[in-house]
Design a protein around this motif. Structure first.
Motif, PDB file in Angstrom:
ATOM      1  N   SER A 360       0.850  -1.191   0.000  1.00 17.40           N
ATOM      2  CA  SER A 360       0.000   0.000   0.000  1.00 17.40           C
ATOM      3  C   SER A 360       0.883   1.237   0.000  1.00 17.40           C
ATOM      4  CB  SER A 360      -0.918   0.024   1.227  1.00 17.40           C
ATOM      5  OG  SER A 360      -1.804  -1.076   1.210  1.00 17.40           O
ATOM      6  N   LEU A 361       0.440   2.270  -0.721  1.00 12.05           N
ATOM      7  CA  LEU A 361       1.163   3.530  -0.782  1.00 12.05           C
ATOM      8  C   LEU A 361       0.631   4.475   0.294  1.00 12.05           C
ATOM      9  CD1 LEU A 361       1.159   3.895  -4.665  1.00 12.05           C
ATOM     10  CD2 LEU A 361       3.130   3.345  -3.230  1.00 12.05           C
ATOM     11  N   PRO A 362       1.376   5.538   0.626  1.00 11.79           N
ATOM     12  CA  PRO A 362       0.906   6.488   1.647  1.00 11.79           C
ATOM     13  C   PRO A 362      -0.420   7.144   1.255  1.00 11.79           C
ATOM     14  CG  PRO A 362       3.244   6.799   1.207  1.00 11.79           C
ATOM     15  CD  PRO A 362       2.744   5.842   0.167  1.00 11.79           C
ATOM     16  N   ALA A 363      -1.140   7.580   2.268  1.00 11.57           N
ATOM     17  CA  ALA A 363      -2.455   8.193   2.060  1.00 11.57           C
ATOM     18  C   ALA A 363      -2.334   9.500   1.292  1.00 11.57           C
ATOM     19  CB  ALA A 363      -3.125   8.437   3.401  1.00 11.57           C
ATOM     20  N   THR A 364      -3.382   9.786   0.525  1.00 12.76           N
ATOM     21  CA  THR A 364      -3.499  11.046  -0.203  1.00 12.76           C
ATOM     22  C   THR A 364      -4.743  11.772   0.318  1.00 12.76           C
ATOM     23  OG1 THR A 364      -4.878  10.149  -1.985  1.00 12.76           O
ATOM     24  CG2 THR A 364      -2.493   9.868  -2.205  1.00 12.76           C
ATOM     25  N   GLY A 365      -5.300  12.645  -0.485  1.00 12.80           N
ATOM     26  CA  GLY A 365      -6.523  13.331  -0.078  1.00 12.80           C
ATOM     27  C   GLY A 365      -7.767  12.486  -0.236  1.00 12.80           C
ATOM     28  N   SER A 366      -7.626  11.255  -0.712  1.00 12.30           N
ATOM     29  CA  SER A 366      -8.758  10.348  -0.904  1.00 12.30           C
ATOM     30  C   SER A 366      -9.067   9.581   0.365  1.00 12.30           C
ATOM     31  CB  SER A 366      -8.442   9.374  -2.046  1.00 12.30           C
ATOM     32  OG  SER A 366      -9.421   8.353  -2.135  1.00 12.30           O
ATOM     33  N   ASP A 367     -10.245   8.975   0.409  1.00 10.94           N
ATOM     34  CA  ASP A 367     -10.598   8.112   1.533  1.00 10.94           C
ATOM     35  C   ASP A 367     -10.143   6.671   1.302  1.00 10.94           C
ATOM     36  OD1 ASP A 367     -12.399   7.718  -0.522  1.00 10.94           O
ATOM     37  OD2 ASP A 367     -14.121   7.394   0.786  1.00 10.94           O
ATOM     38  N   HIS A 368      -9.430   6.411   0.190  1.00 12.40           N
ATOM     39  CA  HIS A 368      -8.825   5.115  -0.094  1.00 12.40           C
ATOM     40  C   HIS A 368      -7.308   5.254  -0.083  1.00 12.40           C
ATOM     41  CE1 HIS A 368     -12.425   2.930  -1.930  1.00 12.40           C
ATOM     42  NE2 HIS A 368     -12.867   4.168  -1.781  1.00 12.40           N
TER      43      HIS A 368
END
Length: 377
Positions: A360-368
């Protein structure tokens, strides 16, 4: 010798009687073994035996806990037999199946508190069932090196920072990048921000693919989002707005690779309908048919499938493709919700290629969370 008065003798005799009754001994300290004392001893022994007999032993204590442990194990072992007729209960159980393991330490604590041997032994069933289902995910199965890195991200229609999301995805180094839930307002921005890193791209409806390698044979895939008797009467441009899946060919050094991008319908839990998955299940079946008709032996499916691969609804897909996370990942790879992931609904599935790693990649502005995988031939 002086004579003891008769009244004193009577008093002394009474004290001796009391002493004998209370201590079982005569006035001279010897144990009274008369019939009355023996009967009292027998009664005490009987009462003691009754108390011991009715006191539950370690195998009789905690029978409710033992029954719950057995039930938990059977649910995990026989989850495919749980019917979907009422509120899609079977699919719901399979979606949260890994989390059934949390009940094991709770039941173990109860068994130890109750000192119940039967409950402890019964817990072996759910422990073995959980390890059989998910034990293989606990280790790190990734291997170094890959021929191609693919990534997928539901960027979120309400993403407050699509530019930042595009920059983060570019920094991931993915060779092929799939985006889902692209809004008309954000489409131009993603095309602009990703253009330098990815010279080739296609957008079909709300899904798109950006690639460092040439694309060809691109077409939308009908996953029956626009469903009903009037669907066939609508013009092409109107149908395009409902497009949530595409198929294209990526030209790699090892030959053509068929890549599918999909965003299946949502799943909802509500009191009346239970686990509502009608559009998702319909889309999964349609997508499975499209993959079955695919002539290229090398296939990668990227996307937000709104479900876990334990869910029977995806049988048409999982019978043809395998999960990169299960084959070459570490842990469960949960991807939603981004702030505290509890399920993996963002998938990378493959056929005809070898998964080397998955993460998994780091979180962005998305909820996924974005997900990525390295594959080789």
């Amino acid at each position: 010798m002086a004579q003891i008065p008769s009244s004193a003798r009577r008093t002394t005799h009474r004290f001796q009687q009391v002493d004998t009754a209370e201590t079982g001994q005569g006035g001279d300290g010897r144990r009274d073994t008369g019939p009355g004392t023996r009967r009292a001893d027998i009664r005490r022994a009987i009462r003691r035996a009754i108390r011991v007999g009715f006191r539950p032993g370690p195998w009789k204590r905690g029978l409710v806990l033992a029954a719950l442990a057995l039930l938990l194990g059977l649910v995990m072992l026989l989850h495919a037999r749980i019917p979907n007729r009422v509120g899609n209960l079977g699919s719901l159980a399979e979606t949260i199946l890994p989390w059934f393991g949390l009940f094991i330490p709770v039941l173990l604590a109860g068994a130890l508190w109750r000192r119940s041997a039967s409950a402890v032994v019964a817990l072996l069933l759910p422990v073995l069932a959980w390890l059989n289902l998910f034990g293989g995910l606990l280790g790190d199965k990734s291997n170094p090196g890959s021929d191609l890195t693919v990534a997928s991200h539901n960027v979120g229609a309400g993403n407050p920072d699509p530019a930042g999301t595009a920059h983060a995805l570019t920094a991931s180094g993915a060779d092929v990048l799939a985006l889902e839930e692209i809004t008309p307002q954000a489409k131009l921005l993603y095309e602009k921000e990703l253009a330098n890193a990815y010279p080739y791209h296609t957008v079909q409806g709300t899904v798109g693919l950006w690639s460092k390698l040439p694309l060809s044979d691109t077409q939308p895939v009908d996953i029956e989002m626009d469903y009903g008797p009037l669907a066939d009467t609508k013009p092409v441009d109107v149908k395009l707005a409902y497009t949530r899946a595409l198929r294209t060919t990526v030209a790699t050094d090892q030959g053509p690779l068929a890549v599918y991008v999909a965003h299946l319908g949502s799943a909802r839990v509500n009191p009346r309908a239970g686990f509502w998955t009608a559009s998702r299940d319909r889309g999964a079946h349609a997508l499975g048919k499209a993959i079955a008709a695919e002539r290229n032996e090398r296939v990668v499916l990227l996307g937000d499938l709104n479900g876990t691969m334990d869910d029977r609804a995806f049988a048409d897909i999982t019978s043809q493709l395998r999960s990169a996370q299960e084959a070459a990942g570490k842990g469960f790879g949960f991807s939603w919700p981004a702030k505290f992931p509890v399920v993996r609904i963002d998938q990378i599935l493959v056929r005809g290629v070898q998964p080397k790693s998955s993460w998994s990649l780091p979180a962005t502005g998305s909820d996924h969370l974005p997900v990525a995988a390295g594959i080789s031939w």
